[in-house]
Design an enzyme around this catalytic site. Sequence first.
Site, PDB file in Angstrom:
ATOM      1  N   HIS A  63       0.854  -1.192   0.000  1.00  0.00           N
ATOM      2  CA  HIS A  63       0.000   0.000   0.000  1.00  0.00           C
ATOM      3  C   HIS A  63       0.885   1.235   0.000  1.00  0.00           C
ATOM      4  CE1 HIS A  63       0.887  -0.569   4.245  1.00  0.00           C
ATOM      5  NE2 HIS A  63       0.377   0.612   4.551  1.00  0.00           N
ATOM      6  N   HIS A  65       1.134   3.978   2.017  1.00  0.00           N
ATOM      7  CA  HIS A  65       1.546   4.758   3.181  1.00  0.00           C
ATOM      8  C   HIS A  65       3.065   4.950   3.149  1.00  0.00           C
ATOM      9  CE1 HIS A  65      -2.219   4.144   5.893  1.00  0.00           C
ATOM     10  NE2 HIS A  65      -2.224   5.328   5.320  1.00  0.00           N
ATOM     11  N   ASP A  67       5.524   4.888   5.210  1.00  0.00           N
ATOM     12  CA  ASP A  67       6.482   3.977   5.837  1.00  0.00           C
ATOM     13  C   ASP A  67       6.665   2.688   5.036  1.00  0.00           C
ATOM     14  OD1 ASP A  67       3.799   3.425   6.678  1.00  0.00           O
ATOM     15  OD2 ASP A  67       4.544   2.149   8.286  1.00  0.00           O
ATOM     16  N   HIS A  68       5.954   2.585   3.917  1.00  0.00           N
ATOM     17  CA  HIS A  68       6.106   1.421   3.047  1.00  0.00           C
ATOM     18  C   HIS A  68       6.668   1.769   1.668  1.00  0.00           C
ATOM     19  CE1 HIS A  68       3.808  -1.560   5.571  1.00  0.00           C
ATOM     20  NE2 HIS A  68       3.485  -0.409   6.143  1.00  0.00           N
ATOM     21  N   HIS A 145      -7.485  -2.213   5.591  1.00  0.00           N
ATOM     22  CA  HIS A 145      -6.667  -1.147   6.174  1.00  0.00           C
ATOM     23  C   HIS A 145      -7.374   0.187   5.950  1.00  0.00           C
ATOM     24  CE1 HIS A 145      -3.170   0.569   7.926  1.00  0.00           C
ATOM     25  NE2 HIS A 145      -2.611   1.026   6.817  1.00  0.00           N
ATOM     26  N   ASP A 216      -0.372  -3.894   6.006  1.00  0.00           N
ATOM     27  CA  ASP A 216      -1.085  -3.487   7.215  1.00  0.00           C
ATOM     28  C   ASP A 216      -2.551  -3.887   7.094  1.00  0.00           C
ATOM     29  OD1 ASP A 216       1.353  -2.352   7.625  1.00  0.00           O
ATOM     30  OD2 ASP A 216       0.635  -0.287   7.790  1.00  0.00           O
ATOM     31  N   HIS A 274       6.280  -5.259  11.834  1.00  0.00           N
ATOM     32  CA  HIS A 274       5.540  -3.992  11.963  1.00  0.00           C
ATOM     33  C   HIS A 274       5.268  -3.713  13.447  1.00  0.00           C
ATOM     34  CE1 HIS A 274       2.582  -0.827  10.781  1.00  0.00           C
ATOM     35  NE2 HIS A 274       3.331  -0.790   9.678  1.00  0.00           N
TER      36      HIS A 274
END
Length: 309
Positions: A63, A65, A67-68, A145, A216, A274
């Site tokens: 996805h 976001h 942090d990914h 998510h 996530d 995570h």
Amino acid sequence: MQIQFLGTGAGQPSKARNVSSLALKLLDEINQVWLFDCGEGTQNRILETTIRPRKVAKIFITHLHGDHIFGLPGFLSSRSFQSSEEQTDIDIYGPVGIRSFVLASLKVSGTRLPYRIHFHEFDVDTVGQVLETDKFTVFAEKLDHTIPCVGYRVIQKDLEGTLDAEALRAAGVPFGPLFGKIKNGQNVTLEDGTEIIASDYISPPRPGKVVTILGDTRKCHASVRLAVNADVLVHEATYGKGDEKIARKHGHSTNMEAAQVAKDAGVKQLLLNHISPRFLSKDISQLRKDASTIFEQVHIVKDLEEIEL
């Protein structure tokens, strides 16, 4: 086949954990490395491993976001600093938007790559099989998510049976070209007229490995479907026991929910990642202990840890 974790933290980097990324090392199988997510600092972690950037042939994004994905432009740029004969194209798979993110980052920064990026964007609501090669198939399915997010199921196709060399020698087959013919399924006739039936000396095909890597997610049925009978399930554990309500509010799972998914899916091993920065070292052992009351074969991974499959 190995999984090496390049980032096991949630949300933001900490002293102990970088943000999300892992490498599925398929060097013995196809001489490639596949990345799953590429959070900020992923290339720094790669420098601490034996992974060569040119071996990274595919990147699968769960996805969008930060942090990914915030490490993706930097990794792609650094990957270009190789000798010309080492330049190889790369495939990037992910939800709609990953292409525009990467291209905008490269354009604004004036970055020109000497290799091609092949984007494979998909709608998470309709995604299914995203890749098939002669040795692997990869499926994706939508998770639950706060933004569109998927998990991936990597299936290694059945492996060839092994040749029973000892039995062949006992049958009078001289070591050499005949061994190769028999291994390829050809029946052969020896000088004395003895017929050797290849199938009698080759074991049945062996099932390949199944690896499930989730983005996530709240606890959901899709997680179980993706993980059914997997050899390894990589599942987030942003929250701990008793935090189910806040985990659901923020689109995440607890260690206990991850353990229940592993149990329901019948996986062989559960790897939790995570991990929130708020968990200290002493808390980590408790997270594992609590989860093990539901699913015994559970392990909380650390950055740079490598798991042999």
